[in-house]
Write an enzyme that holds these catalytic residues in place. Sequence first.
Site, PDB file in Angstrom:
ATOM      1  N   TYR A 204      29.691  12.574   1.819  1.00  0.00           N
ATOM      2  CA  TYR A 204      30.640  12.431   0.708  1.00  0.00           C
ATOM      3  C   TYR A 204      31.876  13.228   1.110  1.00  0.00           C
ATOM      4  O   TYR A 204      31.787  14.452   1.282  1.00  0.00           O
ATOM      5  CB  TYR A 204      30.062  13.010  -0.584  1.00  0.00           C
ATOM      6  CG  TYR A 204      28.980  12.161  -1.224  1.00  0.00           C
ATOM      7  CD1 TYR A 204      27.667  12.217  -0.766  1.00  0.00           C
ATOM      8  CD2 TYR A 204      29.269  11.315  -2.287  1.00  0.00           C
ATOM      9  CE1 TYR A 204      26.672  11.446  -1.358  1.00  0.00           C
ATOM     10  CE2 TYR A 204      28.289  10.540  -2.885  1.00  0.00           C
ATOM     11  CZ  TYR A 204      26.995  10.608  -2.420  1.00  0.00           C
ATOM     12  OH  TYR A 204      26.016   9.838  -3.007  1.00  0.00           O
ATOM     13  N   PRO A 295      29.854   5.054  -9.341  1.00  0.00           N
ATOM     14  CA  PRO A 295      28.753   5.137  -8.371  1.00  0.00           C
ATOM     15  C   PRO A 295      28.657   6.446  -7.578  1.00  0.00           C
ATOM     16  O   PRO A 295      27.705   6.621  -6.815  1.00  0.00           O
ATOM     17  CB  PRO A 295      29.033   3.964  -7.411  1.00  0.00           C
ATOM     18  CG  PRO A 295      30.479   3.681  -7.565  1.00  0.00           C
ATOM     19  CD  PRO A 295      30.861   4.056  -8.957  1.00  0.00           C
ATOM     20  N   LYS A 299      23.606   6.858  -9.421  1.00  0.00           N
ATOM     21  CA  LYS A 299      22.660   6.913 -10.550  1.00  0.00           C
ATOM     22  C   LYS A 299      22.361   5.559 -11.206  1.00  0.00           C
ATOM     23  O   LYS A 299      21.368   5.421 -11.931  1.00  0.00           O
ATOM     24  CB  LYS A 299      23.217   7.847 -11.644  1.00  0.00           C
ATOM     25  CG  LYS A 299      23.179   9.306 -11.277  1.00  0.00           C
ATOM     26  CD  LYS A 299      21.789   9.880 -11.423  1.00  0.00           C
ATOM     27  CE  LYS A 299      21.585  11.126 -10.627  1.00  0.00           C
ATOM     28  NZ  LYS A 299      20.776  11.011  -9.445  1.00  0.00           N
TER      29      LYS A 299
END
Length: 395
Positions: A204, A295, A299
């Site tokens: 990320y 997103p 989840k």
Amino acid sequence: MSRTERTQVGIVGAGPAGLVLAHLLHLQGIDSVVLEARGREYVEGRIRAGVLEHGTVELLDEMGVAGRLREQGLPHHGFELQFGGARHRIDLSGLTGRHITVYGQQEVVRDLIAARLATGRPLVFEAEDVSLHELESESPRVRYRHRGAEVELVCDVVAGCDGHHGTCRDSIPDGVLSVFARDYPFGWLGILAEVAPSSEELIYCWSERGFALHSMRTPRLTRLYLQCAHDEEIEAWPDDRIWEELHARLDLDGWTLGEGPIVEKGVTGMRSFVVEPMQHGRLFLAGDAAHIVPPTGAKGLNLAVADVRVLAAALGAWYREGDTAPLAAYSETALRRVWRAEHFSWWMTTMLHRPPGGDVFDAKLQLSQLAYVASSRAAATSLAENYVGFEPDPA
Ligand code: FAD
Ligand code: PHB
């Protein structure tokens, strides 16, 4: 031609929510009919989420539908947060004792469709003009058209599992539902590329140019996302431009992203959305029909599965023991987890995306938050326990 049919639970939608519910009911001996607007090929080919929480995998395992998932799913014990030119690992297993599994949503759906068909219970693809009636009575009805025949399905209850753009939520009379929503001024451009993942773990990435995510599907397929405008035209993104932007955001000294043929690409808008309550009369909403999340927290699919787990248990108690309490409490029970995931998804999104027109103050706050998560065990544990799936107190 028209006909009337009967079932216990009418399930609208054969996404993860509808299919998991159908199988959990089957395992309790409860009859259902699943109605899906699209064809099987379309539903099995739709590329969406990829991260399964620990509890989702456990449930699929208990249901006996995790054979392929156990073989082909990729267990991940951590992921990387990238910012300021460096990566910082979040050790999910070390911090929580739990991990996640990377396995495409379309594979989960394929496994569930196979399991449903093996039970011999009905799953109707290409059900047209599905509409709900008499929801406040003891025999709600679902009408639809299939292969030229008009069908009226008489049910005890209806499960609205037809996603964010489905028809079930809109069948509830005006004034019953409260809607809580937030639209984000950005979206994700997602691609699937035929190349081995460049990192074993998800990355990320915060960058001044906007968020990027490195994920994967298999040892030969990489899934990548770029923050873009919420109404971005995919035509404006030829493959070369996508790779250039991914490199600009993700590459580090001594590490470069591997490229391969792009086999799928699309843009997804980002929204937080919840309706309360998730039930009206004999209609129960589950999954994206009741709520969606951006997103970034991975989840959406997991919440859909968590909803129907609660719903299936409540229906079981009702059919077996005549106990109406769990069913009456369905919305309240499900919403506790929904709001936790809503907050987590909003928080991850806000921390990692550059708001259009954002200034240096915004960026400094984000970088401070990221540095805190990367250096504080308490902060990292909070992120990790939400990411692997936090179970709110049942009461
Ligand atoms: P769905 O999967 O939407 O299933 C609903 C089903 O109902 C569909 O098969 C639909 O065809 C059917 N249907 C709709 N209307 C009708 C009708 N009138 N009659 C009968 N059937 C109907 N989550 C993540 O965590 N990560 C991601 O990367 C991610 N990417 C996404 C990309 C897109 C384009 C979308 C839309 C969602 C994405 N999500 C992602 C969210 C995640 O995929 C969903 O949360 C998940 O699919 C929810 O499952 P569901 O069963 O509730 O709904
Ligand atoms: C994906 O692999 O599609 C994916 C992974 C993590 C997310 C969202 C999507 O947060």
